[in-house]
Enzyme design. Structure first.
Site, mmCIF file in Angstrom:
data_model
loop_
_atom_site.group_PDB
_atom_site.id
_atom_site.type_symbol
_atom_site.label_atom_id
_atom_site.label_comp_id
_atom_site.label_asym_id
_atom_site.label_seq_id
_atom_site.Cartn_x
_atom_site.Cartn_y
_atom_site.Cartn_z
ATOM 1 N N CYS A 220 10.438 3.296 -7.584
ATOM 2 C CA CYS A 220 11.343 4.272 -6.990
ATOM 3 C C CYS A 220 11.300 4.208 -5.461
ATOM 4 O O CYS A 220 11.769 3.262 -4.854
ATOM 5 C CB CYS A 220 11.030 5.656 -7.546
ATOM 6 S SG CYS A 220 12.312 6.881 -7.249
ATOM 7 N N HIS A 221 10.712 5.207 -4.817
ATOM 8 C CA HIS A 221 10.585 5.222 -3.358
ATOM 9 C C HIS A 221 9.298 4.546 -2.885
ATOM 10 O O HIS A 221 9.043 4.471 -1.685
ATOM 11 C CB HIS A 221 10.632 6.667 -2.836
ATOM 12 C CG HIS A 221 11.994 7.267 -2.861
ATOM 13 N ND1 HIS A 221 12.553 7.775 -4.012
ATOM 14 C CD2 HIS A 221 12.917 7.433 -1.880
ATOM 15 C CE1 HIS A 221 13.767 8.241 -3.733
ATOM 16 N NE2 HIS A 221 14.014 8.042 -2.450
#
Length: 171
Positions: A103-104
């Site tokens: 994800c991030h």
């Protein structure tokens, strides 16, 4: 079995930490959570999952670990403002040790300047950042680069992320 350092701060994506960490442990690997202060707790952003920090970043040495795991959420963005975490992450990439970012999570890799020429993916909102950092972005559930870096986009990709991370740890 591998000893996996997990860098974690507040506002992590609960499932992106819990599900891979559980899969790694069930496969016999050790997961150690690295944060700002030993014994403190960090809190997930959706389910308020509480995770205890096993070791402070000041006491963590990349040479003590076989792999690095970077869960998503806001945690990577918070951690990348701290040069100690950036240096820690860079050491894994420079040593060609396995790195798993979802994800991030790649935000820490961007700040560590370690994505140049690498195949990778991440959450849609950081795609341009990853491309500016020199990554060859692919909108796929999981991207494995040079048998070292495993990246995924969202919680929906966790099964593929776990599968590929565990394959790398078997080697």
């Amino acid at each position: 079995m591998a000893k996996i350092a997990t860098v974690l701060g507040d506002m992590f994506e609960d499932s992106e930490y819990m599900k891979p960490a559980t899969a790694y442990k069930e496969a016999g690997h050790e997961v150690e959570v690295i944060g700002a202060e030993t014994g403190s707790e960090v809190t997930g952003m959706k389910e308020n999952t509480k995770v205890k920090i096993d070791k402070a970043i000041d006491d963590a040495k990349s040479s003590d670990y076989d792999a690095l795991f970077i869960p998503g959420g806001f945690s990577p963005d918070i951690l990348r403002a701290d040069d100690r975490f950036v240096k820690f992450v860079k050491e894994f990439m420079d040593a060609d040790k396995p790195v798993f970012a979802i994800c991030h999570g790649p935000q820490l890799l961007i700040t560590a300047k370690t994505l140049e020429g690498r195949d990778a993916t991440g959450y849609t909102s950081i795609r341009v950042d990853m491309e500016y950092a020199g990554a060859k972005y692919a909108d796929k559930e999981v991207v494995v680069c040079q048998n070292q870096l495993v990246t995924s986009r969202t919680p929906d990709d966790i099964p593929a992320f776990n599968r590929e991370s565990l394959k790398i740890l078997e080697k």
